[in-house]
Design a protein around this motif. Sequence first.
Motif, mmCIF file in Angstrom:
data_model
loop_
_atom_site.group_PDB
_atom_site.id
_atom_site.type_symbol
_atom_site.label_atom_id
_atom_site.label_comp_id
_atom_site.label_asym_id
_atom_site.label_seq_id
_atom_site.Cartn_x
_atom_site.Cartn_y
_atom_site.Cartn_z
ATOM 1 N N PHE A 45 6.205 35.012 -24.553
ATOM 2 C CA PHE A 45 5.412 35.937 -25.366
ATOM 3 C C PHE A 45 4.599 35.122 -26.372
ATOM 4 N N PRO A 46 3.267 35.222 -26.318
ATOM 5 C CA PRO A 46 2.434 34.353 -27.160
ATOM 6 C C PRO A 46 2.446 34.756 -28.633
ATOM 7 N N ASP A 47 2.463 33.766 -29.503
ATOM 8 C CA ASP A 47 2.371 34.041 -30.937
ATOM 9 C C ASP A 47 1.032 34.683 -31.286
ATOM 10 N N SER A 48 0.019 34.452 -30.454
ATOM 11 C CA SER A 48 -1.332 34.955 -30.723
ATOM 12 C C SER A 48 -1.549 36.390 -30.264
ATOM 13 N N ALA A 49 -0.532 37.016 -29.677
ATOM 14 C CA ALA A 49 -0.692 38.386 -29.184
ATOM 15 C C ALA A 49 -0.871 39.373 -30.337
ATOM 16 N N PRO A 50 -1.769 40.366 -30.179
ATOM 17 C CA PRO A 50 -2.682 40.556 -29.048
ATOM 18 C C PRO A 50 -3.922 39.663 -29.177
ATOM 19 N N VAL A 51 -4.195 38.897 -28.151
ATOM 20 C CA VAL A 51 -5.271 37.926 -28.195
ATOM 21 C C VAL A 51 -6.627 38.610 -28.049
ATOM 22 N N ASN A 52 -7.657 37.983 -28.598
ATOM 23 C CA ASN A 52 -9.024 38.456 -28.399
ATOM 24 C C ASN A 52 -9.516 37.919 -27.050
ATOM 25 N N GLY A 53 -9.744 38.808 -26.102
ATOM 26 C CA GLY A 53 -10.095 38.398 -24.753
ATOM 27 C C GLY A 53 -11.582 38.315 -24.472
ATOM 28 N N VAL A 54 -12.417 38.301 -25.511
ATOM 29 C CA VAL A 54 -13.866 38.300 -25.301
ATOM 30 C C VAL A 54 -14.314 37.067 -24.523
ATOM 31 N N ALA A 55 -13.929 35.873 -24.984
ATOM 32 C CA ALA A 55 -14.392 34.649 -24.336
ATOM 33 C C ALA A 55 -13.894 34.563 -22.899
ATOM 34 N N ALA A 56 -12.630 34.903 -22.670
ATOM 35 C CA ALA A 56 -12.077 34.862 -21.320
ATOM 36 C C ALA A 56 -12.822 35.827 -20.392
ATOM 37 N N SER A 57 -13.111 37.013 -20.885
ATOM 38 C CA SER A 57 -13.805 38.015 -20.074
ATOM 39 C C SER A 57 -15.242 37.589 -19.775
ATOM 40 N N ARG A 58 -15.911 37.013 -20.772
ATOM 41 C CA ARG A 58 -17.274 36.533 -20.531
ATOM 42 C C ARG A 58 -17.291 35.426 -19.490
ATOM 43 N N ALA A 59 -16.320 34.528 -19.562
ATOM 44 C CA ALA A 59 -16.255 33.446 -18.585
ATOM 45 C C ALA A 59 -16.119 34.008 -17.177
ATOM 46 N N PHE A 60 -15.315 35.033 -17.026
ATOM 47 C CA PHE A 60 -15.138 35.659 -15.715
ATOM 48 C C PHE A 60 -16.457 36.225 -15.202
ATOM 49 N N TYR A 61 -17.155 37.002 -16.031
ATOM 50 C CA TYR A 61 -18.379 37.648 -15.562
ATOM 51 C C TYR A 61 -19.519 36.660 -15.366
ATOM 52 N N TRP A 62 -19.505 35.561 -16.075
ATOM 53 C CA TRP A 62 -20.486 34.506 -15.846
ATOM 54 C C TRP A 62 -20.370 33.966 -14.428
ATOM 55 N N LEU A 63 -19.149 33.952 -13.906
ATOM 56 C CA LEU A 63 -18.873 33.307 -12.624
ATOM 57 C C LEU A 63 -18.821 34.255 -11.443
ATOM 58 N N THR A 64 -18.488 35.512 -11.667
ATOM 59 C CA THR A 64 -18.016 36.355 -10.576
ATOM 60 C C THR A 64 -19.065 36.699 -9.523
ATOM 61 N N ASP A 65 -20.318 36.849 -9.901
ATOM 62 C CA ASP A 65 -21.309 37.242 -8.900
ATOM 63 C C ASP A 65 -21.529 36.145 -7.854
ATOM 64 N N ALA A 66 -21.611 34.908 -8.305
ATOM 65 C CA ALA A 66 -21.861 33.793 -7.386
ATOM 66 C C ALA A 66 -20.583 33.302 -6.714
ATOM 67 N N HIS A 67 -19.471 33.374 -7.432
ATOM 68 C CA HIS A 67 -18.212 32.820 -6.923
ATOM 69 C C HIS A 67 -17.060 33.771 -7.246
ATOM 70 N N PRO A 68 -16.972 34.905 -6.562
ATOM 71 C CA PRO A 68 -15.964 35.902 -6.935
ATOM 72 C C PRO A 68 -14.526 35.413 -6.799
ATOM 73 N N GLU A 69 -14.225 34.641 -5.765
ATOM 74 C CA GLU A 69 -12.857 34.171 -5.598
ATOM 75 C C GLU A 69 -12.500 33.141 -6.665
ATOM 76 N N GLN A 70 -13.469 32.296 -7.020
ATOM 77 C CA GLN A 70 -13.228 31.322 -8.085
ATOM 78 C C GLN A 70 -13.083 32.018 -9.443
ATOM 79 N N ALA A 71 -13.804 33.132 -9.618
ATOM 80 C CA ALA A 71 -13.649 33.905 -10.853
ATOM 81 C C ALA A 71 -12.237 34.465 -10.960
ATOM 82 N N LYS A 72 -11.701 34.938 -9.841
ATOM 83 C CA LYS A 72 -10.315 35.404 -9.835
ATOM 84 C C LYS A 72 -9.363 34.245 -10.133
#
Length: 204
Positions: A80-107
């Motif tokens: 259980f992370p000490d940082s919970a609940p974490v701000n997931g903005v950066a993680a989510s942006r990284a996913f959407y930056w990648l997903t259209d061109a490389h959906p499996e790599q985004a996963k």
Amino acid sequence: MSDPIDFYFDFASPYGYFASLRIDALAAAHGRSVTWRPILLGAIFKVTGMKPNLEQPLRGEYLTHDVGRIARLTGAPFIFPDSAPVNGVAASRAFYWLTDAHPEQAKLLARALYHAHFGEGRNIGPADVVAEIAEQTLGSLGYDRSAVLAALGDQTVKDRLRGETEQAVARGVFGSPFVLVDEEPFWGWDRLDMLDRWLSSGGW
């Protein structure tokens, strides 16, 4: 071919983490694919009037007990992370930056970020941490920290995450994980068995 299953989740959600470990295999057993869609529950809570579970009396204490129990049940790595609940903005942006061109790599990146947060207890909120994990995970594709950091600040990527979250609200999504199968909604990790049966039977 049947439409993909939509898997909505927030990187701050431990239940989303547990669902992420199972959702693709569950869908594949029924000949279905899965479209992963990270969202920001903070924005959705402004619509529902809810607060994060950890900030709710009694419910927060239950959650911390329950997720440890799920980890023991499933054998999933969990701290259980000490940082919970974490701000997931950066993680989510990284996913959407990648997903259209490389959906499996985004996963793959999403799984790595989720593992770092809930499997290792790391704080994945800071952009430089997300960039580090992305570089480690996607280095074979030629992405380095500077490219990832630049992408996190790109207005198109920011707008994509905002739009995905708004679309989720329009489709009735209010929590994480939230799965839509042919517009049939299932909310929560504990609904995956029901989802499995629904796919097996064609619904009821």
